[in-house]
Design a protein around this motif. Structure first.
Motif, PDB file in Angstrom:
ATOM      1  N   HIS A 125       0.847  -1.102  -0.124  1.00 14.64           N
ATOM      2  CA  HIS A 125       0.017  -0.050  -0.072  1.00 14.64           C
ATOM      3  C   HIS A 125       0.692   1.158   0.113  1.00 14.64           C
ATOM      4  O   HIS A 125       0.563   2.095  -0.841  1.00 14.64           O
ATOM      5  N   VAL A 126       1.930   1.354   0.998  1.00 12.90           N
ATOM      6  CA  VAL A 126       2.725   2.525   0.907  1.00 12.90           C
ATOM      7  C   VAL A 126       3.644   2.655  -0.490  1.00 12.90           C
ATOM      8  O   VAL A 126       3.833   3.744  -0.726  1.00 12.90           O
ATOM      9  N   GLU A 127       4.198   1.691  -0.936  1.00  8.05           N
ATOM     10  CA  GLU A 127       4.665   1.808  -2.143  1.00  8.05           C
ATOM     11  C   GLU A 127       3.810   2.059  -3.330  1.00  8.05           C
ATOM     12  O   GLU A 127       4.189   3.110  -4.242  1.00  8.05           O
ATOM     13  N   MET A 128       2.530   1.685  -3.135  1.00  4.96           N
ATOM     14  CA  MET A 128       1.632   1.823  -4.437  1.00  4.96           C
ATOM     15  C   MET A 128       1.386   3.627  -4.222  1.00  4.96           C
ATOM     16  O   MET A 128       1.244   4.113  -5.310  1.00  4.96           O
ATOM     17  N   PHE A 129       1.189   4.226  -2.899  1.00  2.00           N
ATOM     18  CA  PHE A 129       0.915   5.572  -3.072  1.00  2.00           C
ATOM     19  C   PHE A 129       2.242   6.363  -3.312  1.00  2.00           C
ATOM     20  O   PHE A 129       1.908   7.276  -4.085  1.00  2.00           O
ATOM     21  N   HIS A 130       3.398   6.132  -2.984  1.00  2.00           N
ATOM     22  CA  HIS A 130       4.408   6.745  -3.290  1.00  2.00           C
ATOM     23  C   HIS A 130       4.700   6.827  -5.001  1.00  2.00           C
ATOM     24  O   HIS A 130       5.304   7.672  -5.764  1.00  2.00           O
ATOM     25  N   HIS A 131       4.305   5.450  -5.627  1.00  2.00           N
ATOM     26  CA  HIS A 131       4.351   5.341  -6.999  1.00  2.00           C
ATOM     27  C   HIS A 131       3.566   6.376  -7.618  1.00  2.00           C
ATOM     28  O   HIS A 131       3.768   7.080  -8.572  1.00  2.00           O
ATOM     29  N   TYR A 132       2.094   6.520  -7.446  1.00  2.00           N
ATOM     30  CA  TYR A 132       1.488   7.496  -7.724  1.00  2.00           C
ATOM     31  C   TYR A 132       1.674   8.814  -7.470  1.00  2.00           C
ATOM     32  O   TYR A 132       1.367   9.733  -8.619  1.00  2.00           O
ATOM     33  N   PHE A 133       2.364   9.071  -6.360  1.00  2.00           N
ATOM     34  CA  PHE A 133       2.086  10.507  -5.835  1.00  2.00           C
ATOM     35  C   PHE A 133       3.566  11.087  -6.672  1.00  2.00           C
ATOM     36  O   PHE A 133       3.596  12.353  -7.101  1.00  2.00           O
ATOM     37  N   PHE A 134       4.566  10.327  -6.755  1.00  2.00           N
ATOM     38  CA  PHE A 134       5.948  10.733  -7.364  1.00  2.00           C
ATOM     39  C   PHE A 134       6.364  10.309  -8.706  1.00  2.00           C
ATOM     40  O   PHE A 134       7.330  10.733  -9.114  1.00  2.00           O
ATOM     41  N   THR A 135       5.527   9.702  -9.524  1.00  2.00           N
ATOM     42  CA  THR A 135       5.598   9.328 -10.839  1.00  2.00           C
ATOM     43  C   THR A 135       4.860  10.308 -11.543  1.00  2.00           C
ATOM     44  O   THR A 135       3.617  10.457 -11.695  1.00  2.00           O
ATOM     45  N   LEU A 136       5.678  11.355 -12.220  1.00  2.00           N
ATOM     46  CA  LEU A 136       5.353  12.480 -13.050  1.00  2.00           C
ATOM     47  C   LEU A 136       5.961  12.779 -14.344  1.00  2.00           C
ATOM     48  O   LEU A 136       6.963  13.205 -14.155  1.00  2.00           O
ATOM     49  N   PRO A 137       5.097  12.343 -15.222  1.00  2.00           N
ATOM     50  CA  PRO A 137       5.485  12.706 -16.795  1.00  2.00           C
ATOM     51  C   PRO A 137       4.964  14.273 -17.094  1.00  2.00           C
ATOM     52  O   PRO A 137       4.270  14.605 -16.368  1.00  2.00           O
ATOM     53  N   PRO A 138       5.600  14.521 -18.206  1.00  2.00           N
ATOM     54  CA  PRO A 138       5.131  15.958 -18.709  1.00  2.00           C
ATOM     55  C   PRO A 138       3.699  15.895 -19.210  1.00  2.00           C
ATOM     56  O   PRO A 138       3.505  16.312 -20.500  1.00  2.00           O
ATOM     57  N   ASP A 139       2.755  15.454 -18.501  1.00  2.00           N
ATOM     58  CA  ASP A 139       1.411  15.119 -19.052  1.00  2.00           C
ATOM     59  C   ASP A 139       0.361  15.567 -17.950  1.00  2.00           C
ATOM     60  O   ASP A 139       0.241  14.860 -17.094  1.00  2.00           O
ATOM     61  N   ASP A 140      -0.321  16.558 -18.311  1.00  2.00           N
ATOM     62  CA  ASP A 140      -0.852  17.098 -17.020  1.00  2.00           C
ATOM     63  C   ASP A 140      -2.190  16.249 -16.597  1.00  2.00           C
ATOM     64  O   ASP A 140      -2.749  15.727 -15.728  1.00  2.00           O
ATOM     65  N   LYS A 141      -2.811  15.590 -17.955  1.00  2.00           N
ATOM     66  CA  LYS A 141      -4.050  14.664 -17.814  1.00  2.00           C
ATOM     67  C   LYS A 141      -3.655  13.366 -17.047  1.00  2.00           C
ATOM     68  O   LYS A 141      -4.264  13.078 -15.883  1.00  2.00           O
ATOM     69  N   TYR A 142      -2.338  12.876 -17.154  1.00  2.00           N
ATOM     70  CA  TYR A 142      -1.848  11.802 -16.274  1.00  2.00           C
ATOM     71  C   TYR A 142      -1.607  12.089 -15.087  1.00  2.00           C
ATOM     72  O   TYR A 142      -1.670  11.408 -14.003  1.00  2.00           O
ATOM     73  N   ILE A 143      -0.935  13.253 -14.894  1.00  2.00           N
ATOM     74  CA  ILE A 143      -0.889  13.796 -13.538  1.00  2.00           C
ATOM     75  C   ILE A 143      -2.058  13.829 -12.528  1.00  2.00           C
ATOM     76  O   ILE A 143      -2.078  13.419 -11.539  1.00  2.00           O
ATOM     77  N   ARG A 144      -2.849  14.306 -13.302  1.00  2.00           N
ATOM     78  CA  ARG A 144      -4.389  14.259 -12.397  1.00  2.00           C
ATOM     79  C   ARG A 144      -4.859  13.007 -12.281  1.00  2.00           C
ATOM     80  O   ARG A 144      -5.386  12.594 -11.295  1.00  2.00           O
ATOM     81  N   TYR A 145      -4.625  12.332 -13.235  1.00  2.00           N
ATOM     82  CA  TYR A 145      -5.222  10.551 -12.957  1.00  2.00           C
ATOM     83  C   TYR A 145      -4.311  10.048 -11.916  1.00  2.00           C
ATOM     84  O   TYR A 145      -4.905   9.498 -10.844  1.00  2.00           O
ATOM     85  N   THR A 146      -2.852   9.994 -11.707  1.00  2.00           N
ATOM     86  CA  THR A 146      -2.453   9.418 -10.660  1.00  2.00           C
ATOM     87  C   THR A 146      -2.558  10.148  -9.373  1.00  2.00           C
ATOM     88  O   THR A 146      -2.720   9.366  -8.227  1.00  2.00           O
ATOM     89  N   TYR A 171       3.773  21.538 -10.694  1.00  2.00           N
ATOM     90  CA  TYR A 171       3.305  20.504 -11.674  1.00  2.00           C
ATOM     91  C   TYR A 171       3.579  21.446 -12.910  1.00  2.00           C
ATOM     92  O   TYR A 171       3.756  20.652 -14.148  1.00  2.00           O
ATOM     93  N   SER A 172       3.413  22.843 -13.006  1.00  2.00           N
ATOM     94  CA  SER A 172       3.519  23.615 -14.244  1.00  2.00           C
ATOM     95  C   SER A 172       4.686  23.817 -14.605  1.00  2.00           C
ATOM     96  O   SER A 172       4.952  23.682 -15.861  1.00  2.00           O
ATOM     97  N   ASN A 173       5.625  23.629 -13.792  1.00  2.00           N
ATOM     98  CA  ASN A 173       7.131  23.611 -14.139  1.00  2.00           C
ATOM     99  C   ASN A 173       7.551  22.349 -14.818  1.00  2.00           C
ATOM    100  O   ASN A 173       8.486  22.369 -15.618  1.00  2.00           O
ATOM    101  N   ILE A 174       6.953  21.087 -14.541  1.00  2.00           N
ATOM    102  CA  ILE A 174       6.969  19.962 -15.110  1.00  2.00           C
ATOM    103  C   ILE A 174       6.682  20.034 -16.491  1.00  2.00           C
ATOM    104  O   ILE A 174       7.387  19.547 -17.445  1.00  2.00           O
ATOM    105  N   MET A 175       5.474  20.525 -17.092  1.00  2.00           N
ATOM    106  CA  MET A 175       4.989  20.590 -18.115  1.00  2.00           C
ATOM    107  C   MET A 175       5.910  21.513 -18.922  1.00  2.00           C
ATOM    108  O   MET A 175       6.164  21.443 -20.128  1.00  2.00           O
ATOM    109  N   GLY A 176       6.599  22.769 -18.173  1.00  2.00           N
ATOM    110  CA  GLY A 176       7.333  23.528 -19.076  1.00  2.00           C
ATOM    111  C   GLY A 176       8.683  23.223 -19.223  1.00  2.00           C
ATOM    112  O   GLY A 176       9.173  23.498 -20.220  1.00  2.00           O
ATOM    113  N   THR A 177       9.147  22.329 -18.626  1.00  2.00           N
ATOM    114  CA  THR A 177      10.645  21.866 -18.805  1.00  2.00           C
ATOM    115  C   THR A 177      10.730  20.729 -19.416  1.00  2.00           C
ATOM    116  O   THR A 177      11.843  19.846 -19.425  1.00  2.00           O
ATOM    117  N   SER A 178       9.432  19.737 -19.611  1.00  2.00           N
ATOM    118  CA  SER A 178       9.378  18.457 -19.950  1.00  2.00           C
ATOM    119  C   SER A 178      10.350  17.447 -19.141  1.00  2.00           C
ATOM    120  O   SER A 178      11.016  16.669 -19.557  1.00  2.00           O
TER     121      SER A 178
END
Length: 256
Positions: A125-146, A171-178
């Motif tokens: 459970h703990v590992e799943m939460f950290h995976h969702y919270f800290f896996t962040l690609p430059p995709d705003d829809k995917y970030i909202r989903y995770t 999160y905006s910085n992730i999108m701007g810097t890819s």
């Protein structure tokens, strides 16, 4: 007419003229008419003896019937209780057996309780939460989903950190810097008595010009909740906080 005679016995003869060895007296029956007091008295004695025997026989039969009925009732109760217990045991054992399909081959597996698998489920459970919270690609829809998936696994402390990062433009910085954020779990310590955990991991941040590795340590407690489709482990992270988040290595990319 006096009816049938009533018999009585009376000894006769002289004691000195006793027969045989001189120790016995000869008795002859005396006949009394039907209404004679002696006859009535004799019949009453016989009637009383007969009634006493009948009453004793009835009492013995009643006791016997009571013993048989009690034994039968106790036997029925024992058979019923044992049947119910056996049926419940069989049903419980059947519920613990689950068949899963490996292709077209059914495989029998055993069901376990949550207490038996608490350590494994808590760490998962703990590992799943950290995976969702800290896996962040430059995709705003995917970030909202995770983030939506992660919020099902944590209380308001996780939402507070998400809102703080969002207000700072993280999160905006992730999108701007890819940039691409990924997380690697090194270990998870879990205390099942206090329901506390400590997560040790590394975060990889890949940007256009470099790759940064960060050390991440977080902690919190776990609370049992009902299992749902969005929370399959039936646990909720509470009082979640970041203990350490520092750079440990940075590599520059080769530009061609």
């Amino acid at each position: 007419m006096y009816g049938s005679p009533c018999l009585n016995f009376s000894p006769i003869g002289n004691r000195n003229e006793a027969l045989g060895n001189g120790n016995h007296l000869t008795a002859i029956p005396l006949k009394f008419p039907e209404g004679h007091p002696q006859c009535i008295k004799s019949k009453k004695k016989q009637s009383h003896k007969f009634e006493t025997m009948v009453i004793k026989n009835l009492e013995n039969k009643i006791k016997l019937v009571g013993i048989v009925c009690t034994a039968f009732l106790v036997g029925c109760i024992l058979i019923s209780v044992s049947s119910i217990w056996t049926a419940r045991t069989m049903v419980a054992d059947a519920h613990k057996k689950v068949y899963v399909l490996d292709g077209n081959v059914p495989i029998l597996v055993s069901q376990t309780t949550m207490d038996e698998t608490l350590d494994v489920e808590a760490k998962s459970h703990v590992e799943m939460f950290h995976h969702y919270f800290f896996t962040l690609p430059p995709d705003d829809k995917y970030i909202r989903y995770t983030m939506e998936k992660a919020m099902y696994l944590v209380d308001e402390t996780g939402l507070a950190q998400y809102n703080t990062l969002k207000e700072k433009g993280f999160y905006s910085n992730i999108m701007g810097t890819s940039a691409v954020f990924s997380i690697f779990c090194d270990s998870i310590k879990f205390d099942r008595e206090k329901m506390e955990f400590t997560y040790y991991g590394r975060q990889r941040i890949e940007r256009r010009s470099n790759i940064l590795m960060r050390e991440l340590v977080t902690a919190g407690q776990l609370k049992r909740v009902p299992r749902t489709e969005n929370n399959p482990h039936g646990l909720l992270i509470v009082n979640w906080r970041t203990l350490l988040n520092k750079d440990i290595e940075q590599k520059t990319k080769n530009n061609y």
